[in-house]
Write a protein that holds these residues in place. Structure first.
Motif, PDB file in Angstrom:
ATOM      1  N   VAL A   1       6.140   5.273  -7.569  1.00  0.00           N
ATOM      2  CA  VAL A   1       6.575   3.975  -7.070  1.00  0.00           C
ATOM      3  C   VAL A   1       6.363   2.939  -8.170  1.00  0.00           C
ATOM      4  CG1 VAL A   1       6.259   2.170  -5.327  1.00  0.00           C
ATOM      5  CG2 VAL A   1       5.974   4.590  -4.695  1.00  0.00           C
ATOM      6  N   TYR A   2       7.421   2.196  -8.449  1.00  0.00           N
ATOM      7  CA  TYR A   2       7.369   1.058  -9.354  1.00  0.00           C
ATOM      8  C   TYR A   2       7.604  -0.190  -8.521  1.00  0.00           C
ATOM      9  CZ  TYR A   2       7.863   4.162 -13.399  1.00  0.00           C
ATOM     10  OH  TYR A   2       7.664   5.124 -14.361  1.00  0.00           O
ATOM     11  N   VAL A   3       6.828  -1.239  -8.774  1.00  0.00           N
ATOM     12  CA  VAL A   3       7.035  -2.529  -8.132  1.00  0.00           C
ATOM     13  C   VAL A   3       7.152  -3.569  -9.233  1.00  0.00           C
ATOM     14  CG1 VAL A   3       6.080  -4.280  -6.587  1.00  0.00           C
ATOM     15  CG2 VAL A   3       5.812  -1.858  -6.031  1.00  0.00           C
ATOM     16  N   ASP A   4       8.244  -4.297  -9.205  1.00  0.00           N
ATOM     17  CA  ASP A   4       8.522  -5.325 -10.207  1.00  0.00           C
ATOM     18  C   ASP A   4       8.363  -4.765 -11.623  1.00  0.00           C
ATOM     19  OD1 ASP A   4       9.085  -7.158  -8.165  1.00  0.00           O
ATOM     20  OD2 ASP A   4       6.986  -7.748  -8.009  1.00  0.00           O
ATOM     21  N   GLY A   5       8.817  -3.526 -11.826  1.00  0.00           N
ATOM     22  CA  GLY A   5       8.838  -2.903 -13.138  1.00  0.00           C
ATOM     23  C   GLY A   5       7.568  -2.182 -13.552  1.00  0.00           C
ATOM     24  N   GLN A   6       6.512  -2.261 -12.751  1.00  0.00           N
ATOM     25  CA  GLN A   6       5.231  -1.636 -13.098  1.00  0.00           C
ATOM     26  C   GLN A   6       5.002  -0.379 -12.262  1.00  0.00           C
ATOM     27  OE1 GLN A   6       3.158  -2.899 -15.610  1.00  0.00           O
ATOM     28  NE2 GLN A   6       4.998  -4.138 -15.917  1.00  0.00           N
TER      29      GLN A   6
ATOM     30  N   ASN B   1      -3.700   9.588   2.437  1.00  0.00           N
ATOM     31  CA  ASN B   1      -4.266   9.457   1.105  1.00  0.00           C
ATOM     32  C   ASN B   1      -3.625   8.259   0.417  1.00  0.00           C
ATOM     33  OD1 ASN B   1      -5.548  12.333   0.960  1.00  0.00           O
ATOM     34  ND2 ASN B   1      -3.446  12.683   1.614  1.00  0.00           N
ATOM     35  N   LYS B   2      -4.395   7.209   0.166  1.00  0.00           N
ATOM     36  CA  LYS B   2      -3.839   6.049  -0.540  1.00  0.00           C
ATOM     37  C   LYS B   2      -3.699   6.416  -2.007  1.00  0.00           C
ATOM     38  CE  LYS B   2      -4.649   1.823   0.644  1.00  0.00           C
ATOM     39  NZ  LYS B   2      -5.222   0.481   0.846  1.00  0.00           N
ATOM     40  N   VAL B   3      -2.491   6.251  -2.546  1.00  0.00           N
ATOM     41  CA  VAL B   3      -2.234   6.628  -3.935  1.00  0.00           C
ATOM     42  C   VAL B   3      -1.898   5.431  -4.819  1.00  0.00           C
ATOM     43  CG1 VAL B   3      -1.602   8.991  -3.382  1.00  0.00           C
ATOM     44  CG2 VAL B   3       0.173   7.238  -3.422  1.00  0.00           C
ATOM     45  N   GLY B   4      -1.857   4.238  -4.243  1.00  0.00           N
ATOM     46  CA  GLY B   4      -1.603   3.059  -5.059  1.00  0.00           C
ATOM     47  C   GLY B   4      -1.458   1.798  -4.242  1.00  0.00           C
ATOM     48  N   THR B   5      -1.582   0.668  -4.921  1.00  0.00           N
ATOM     49  CA  THR B   5      -1.321  -0.644  -4.336  1.00  0.00           C
ATOM     50  C   THR B   5      -0.674  -1.517  -5.409  1.00  0.00           C
ATOM     51  OG1 THR B   5      -3.496  -1.507  -4.951  1.00  0.00           O
ATOM     52  CG2 THR B   5      -3.282  -0.598  -2.726  1.00  0.00           C
ATOM     53  N   ALA B   6      -0.006  -2.564  -4.945  1.00  0.00           N
ATOM     54  CA  ALA B   6       0.599  -3.528  -5.864  1.00  0.00           C
ATOM     55  C   ALA B   6       0.641  -4.883  -5.179  1.00  0.00           C
ATOM     56  CB  ALA B   6       2.019  -3.100  -6.230  1.00  0.00           C
ATOM     57  N   PRO B   7       0.506  -5.974  -5.937  1.00  0.00           N
ATOM     58  CA  PRO B   7       0.680  -7.294  -5.335  1.00  0.00           C
ATOM     59  C   PRO B   7       2.065  -7.384  -4.693  1.00  0.00           C
ATOM     60  CG  PRO B   7      -0.210  -7.479  -7.556  1.00  0.00           C
ATOM     61  CD  PRO B   7       0.187  -6.042  -7.368  1.00  0.00           C
TER      62      PRO B   7
ATOM     63  N   HIS C   1       0.856  -1.179   0.000  1.00  0.00           N
ATOM     64  CA  HIS C   1       0.000   0.000   0.000  1.00  0.00           C
ATOM     65  C   HIS C   1       0.893   1.230   0.000  1.00  0.00           C
ATOM     66  CE1 HIS C   1      -3.459  -2.530   1.143  1.00  0.00           C
ATOM     67  NE2 HIS C   1      -2.548  -3.200   1.823  1.00  0.00           N
ATOM     68  N   ILE C   2       0.622   2.172  -0.907  1.00  0.00           N
ATOM     69  CA  ILE C   2       1.420   3.386  -1.010  1.00  0.00           C
ATOM     70  C   ILE C   2       0.570   4.561  -0.551  1.00  0.00           C
ATOM     71  CG2 ILE C   2       2.740   4.886  -2.540  1.00  0.00           C
ATOM     72  CD1 ILE C   2       2.150   1.498  -3.835  1.00  0.00           C
ATOM     73  N   TRP C   3       1.089   5.325   0.416  1.00  0.00           N
ATOM     74  CA  TRP C   3       0.355   6.419   1.040  1.00  0.00           C
ATOM     75  C   TRP C   3       1.098   7.742   0.880  1.00  0.00           C
ATOM     76  CZ3 TRP C   3      -4.316   5.373   3.297  1.00  0.00           C
ATOM     77  CH2 TRP C   3      -4.584   4.048   3.621  1.00  0.00           C
ATOM     78  N   TYR C   4       0.329   8.790   0.659  1.00  0.00           N
ATOM     79  CA  TYR C   4       0.818  10.160   0.795  1.00  0.00           C
ATOM     80  C   TYR C   4       0.123  10.729   2.022  1.00  0.00           C
ATOM     81  CZ  TYR C   4       1.072  15.213   0.243  1.00  0.00           C
ATOM     82  OH  TYR C   4       1.258  16.552   0.469  1.00  0.00           O
ATOM     83  N   ILE C   5       0.915  11.185   3.003  1.00  0.00           N
ATOM     84  CA  ILE C   5       0.358  11.765   4.221  1.00  0.00           C
ATOM     85  C   ILE C   5       0.583  13.263   4.151  1.00  0.00           C
ATOM     86  CG2 ILE C   5       0.421  11.861   6.722  1.00  0.00           C
ATOM     87  CD1 ILE C   5       1.433   8.756   4.829  1.00  0.00           C
ATOM     88  N   SER C   6      -0.499  13.997   3.911  1.00  0.00           N
ATOM     89  CA  SER C   6      -0.416  15.446   3.759  1.00  0.00           C
ATOM     90  C   SER C   6      -0.406  16.124   5.129  1.00  0.00           C
ATOM     91  CB  SER C   6      -1.565  15.951   2.892  1.00  0.00           C
ATOM     92  OG  SER C   6      -2.803  15.579   3.434  1.00  0.00           O
ATOM     93  N   PRO C   7      -0.058  17.412   5.178  1.00  0.00           N
ATOM     94  CA  PRO C   7      -0.066  18.122   6.462  1.00  0.00           C
ATOM     95  C   PRO C   7      -1.411  17.958   7.168  1.00  0.00           C
ATOM     96  CG  PRO C   7       0.988  19.476   4.803  1.00  0.00           C
ATOM     97  CD  PRO C   7       0.405  18.285   4.085  1.00  0.00           C
TER      98      PRO C   7
END
Length: 157
Positions: free
Chosen positions: A103-108, A72-78, A61-67
């Protein structure tokens, strides 16, 4: 992050993004495995960690935490446990909303957050590990291999 025996000094004024590349493997238990961690504590910063990578439920799970600590979840990947995954993180560090990260995970490409504040008042630096787990009775491990730092994705691929 140490480079040549000294701690690398990141800035929020450079003309290029920072790119980090590494191979990552975790145990099954959910936890934060990377923070773009702000310097200082409490009232010394507006964002404790603008960027978070968190493992759980077979996903990264990829998060951006603003002030104001708005997650804010901005992406997920297996992200299978006990399997190696290639992770590439690019951060254009800025103290206003002209920053971004990918963010790239396994090239994606799995996250592309724009108009983000990615540099806090006293600065930031990457921290890998196991953070914020709610499972006190289970062992948790995060393995890192082949860590690279560069100014383009090609530098860390």
């Amino acid at each position: 992050m140490r480079v040549g025996g000294s701690e690398y000094q990141f800035t929020g004024t450079q003309s290029h993004p920072y790119w980090f590349g590494w191979e990552s493997m975790t145990t099954e238990n959910p936890s934060v495995v990377l923070q773009w961690k702000s310097e200082g504590t409490g009232e010394q910063h507006q964002q404790n960690y603008p960027v978070i990578l968190q493992v759980g439920g077979g996903l990264l799970h990829i998060w951006y935490i603003s002030p104001g600590e708005v997650w804010n979840k901005v992406g997920t990947a297996p992200f299978s446990a006990r399997a190696w995954h290639k992770v590439e993180l690019g951060i254009f560090a800025r103290p206003d909303t002209t920053g971004w990260f990918q963010v790239y995970v396994d090239g994606q490409l799995v996250a592309d957050a724009r108009n983000a504040r990615t540099w806090d008042d006293r600065g930031n630096k990457p921290r890998w590990g196991v953070y914020d787990s709610k499972i006190a009775t289970a062992d948790q491990t995060h393995w890192i291999n082949g860590l690279k730092l560069g100014t383009s994705r090609a530098d860390v691929d």
